[in-house]
Design a protein around this motif. Sequence first.
Motif, PDB file in Angstrom:
ATOM      1  N   ALA A 239       0.838  -1.201   0.000  1.00 58.65           N
ATOM      2  CA  ALA A 239       0.000   0.000   0.000  1.00 58.65           C
ATOM      3  C   ALA A 239       0.873   1.251   0.000  1.00 58.65           C
ATOM      4  O   ALA A 239       1.880   1.316   0.698  1.00 58.65           O
ATOM      5  N   LYS A 240       0.504   2.193  -0.846  1.00 59.37           N
ATOM      6  CA  LYS A 240       1.149   3.505  -0.909  1.00 59.37           C
ATOM      7  C   LYS A 240       2.620   3.461  -1.325  1.00 59.37           C
ATOM      8  O   LYS A 240       3.370   4.406  -1.079  1.00 59.37           O
ATOM      9  N   LYS A 241       3.054   2.379  -1.938  1.00 60.03           N
ATOM     10  CA  LYS A 241       4.430   2.284  -2.435  1.00 60.03           C
ATOM     11  C   LYS A 241       4.412   1.845  -3.888  1.00 60.03           C
ATOM     12  O   LYS A 241       3.510   1.128  -4.312  1.00 60.03           O
ATOM     13  N   PRO A 242       5.421   2.249  -4.664  1.00 58.93           N
ATOM     14  CA  PRO A 242       5.473   1.786  -6.061  1.00 58.93           C
ATOM     15  C   PRO A 242       5.676   0.284  -6.130  1.00 58.93           C
ATOM     16  O   PRO A 242       6.166  -0.332  -5.170  1.00 58.93           O
ATOM     17  N   LEU A 243       5.345  -0.263  -7.271  1.00 56.10           N
ATOM     18  CA  LEU A 243       5.577  -1.679  -7.514  1.00 56.10           C
ATOM     19  C   LEU A 243       7.076  -1.968  -7.411  1.00 56.10           C
ATOM     20  O   LEU A 243       7.889  -1.275  -8.014  1.00 56.10           O
ATOM     21  N   GLU A 244       7.442  -2.974  -6.623  1.00 54.77           N
ATOM     22  CA  GLU A 244       8.859  -3.294  -6.428  1.00 54.77           C
ATOM     23  C   GLU A 244       9.207  -4.589  -7.149  1.00 54.77           C
ATOM     24  O   GLU A 244       8.625  -5.642  -6.858  1.00 54.77           O
ATOM     25  N   LEU A 245      10.167  -4.504  -8.061  1.00 51.67           N
ATOM     26  CA  LEU A 245      10.655  -5.705  -8.726  1.00 51.67           C
ATOM     27  C   LEU A 245      11.524  -6.496  -7.746  1.00 51.67           C
ATOM     28  O   LEU A 245      12.434  -5.939  -7.137  1.00 51.67           O
ATOM     29  N   MET A 246      11.232  -7.786  -7.605  1.00 49.42           N
ATOM     30  CA  MET A 246      12.000  -8.623  -6.681  1.00 49.42           C
ATOM     31  C   MET A 246      13.006  -9.494  -7.437  1.00 49.42           C
ATOM     32  O   MET A 246      14.203  -9.474  -7.155  1.00 49.42           O
TER      33      MET A 246
ATOM     34  N   LYS B 256      13.800  -5.048 -17.752  1.00 48.37           N
ATOM     35  CA  LYS B 256      13.175  -4.486 -16.559  1.00 48.37           C
ATOM     36  C   LYS B 256      12.253  -3.339 -16.931  1.00 48.37           C
ATOM     37  O   LYS B 256      12.526  -2.555 -17.832  1.00 48.37           O
ATOM     38  N   ILE B 257      11.140  -3.251 -16.201  1.00 49.81           N
ATOM     39  CA  ILE B 257      10.211  -2.133 -16.358  1.00 49.81           C
ATOM     40  C   ILE B 257      10.169  -1.371 -15.041  1.00 49.81           C
ATOM     41  O   ILE B 257      10.061  -1.977 -13.974  1.00 49.81           O
ATOM     42  N   ILE B 258      10.245  -0.059 -15.126  1.00 49.79           N
ATOM     43  CA  ILE B 258      10.116   0.793 -13.949  1.00 49.79           C
ATOM     44  C   ILE B 258       8.713   1.372 -13.935  1.00 49.79           C
ATOM     45  O   ILE B 258       8.283   1.988 -14.919  1.00 49.79           O
ATOM     46  N   PHE B 259       8.019   1.191 -12.817  1.00 44.39           N
ATOM     47  CA  PHE B 259       6.641   1.659 -12.705  1.00 44.39           C
ATOM     48  C   PHE B 259       6.564   2.961 -11.923  1.00 44.39           C
ATOM     49  O   PHE B 259       7.334   3.203 -10.988  1.00 44.39           O
TER      50      PHE B 259
END
Lengths: 111, 113
Positions: free
Chosen positions: A39-46, B100-103
């Motif tokens: 919530a309230k954070k950008p999508l984080e690539l793991m 990679k995609i930056i959102f």
Amino acid sequence: ETGVTQTPRHLVMGMTNKKSLKCEQHLGHNAMYWYKQSAKKPLELMFVYNFKEQTENNSVPSRFSPECPNSSHLFLHLHTLQPEDSALYLCASSLGSNTQYFGPGTRLTVL
Amino acid sequence: AQSVTQLDSQVPVFEEAPVELRCNYSSSVSVYLFWYVQYPNQGLQLLLKYLSGSTLVKGINGFEAEFNKSQTSFHLRKPSVHISDTAEYFCAVSEDRDDKIIFGKGTRLHILP
């Protein structure tokens, strides 16, 4: 887009539990991804896997352990998680053109 | 390094009114640009994408976006919104030959009756 499926859709676990999230893509793609959406954070690539090889690990804690046995399946093994790990975990896949297709996500709650 | 800025965290719009969701990016190389939509309790769905060619891109559900290289923008527009457009919209950028995609942080679209 129904080409990427994720199970389970919802998961509640205690901090001492071990569980796994599963992702399957039926699109013939060669790359698969795990994202965390809080919530309230950008999508984080793991994690990123290309042709079953891990090509990206964005400083993810070792309590998250990915596994990619083939180009169609991706797992995220979870153990000794913390309450702050509660989030929506999204799987995606792509083929070459960078366009990623997402699954519906697993809503994880850590008690 | 590439980045994406969505200037509005929430946008309220009356039903049948037009809407524009703003997106700006920064990158030193050529880019691919995307808009995704996330309906409540669902994953992300691709709305449209710009890879090359015409700068005006049409997507699903009546949405379109225009790539403006000089302003480094990729704003999303719809001439008349419907209650079913209530969702969160994510702008994203990917550099050429990168997997990679930056959102962006997302813009929540509220449709008012």
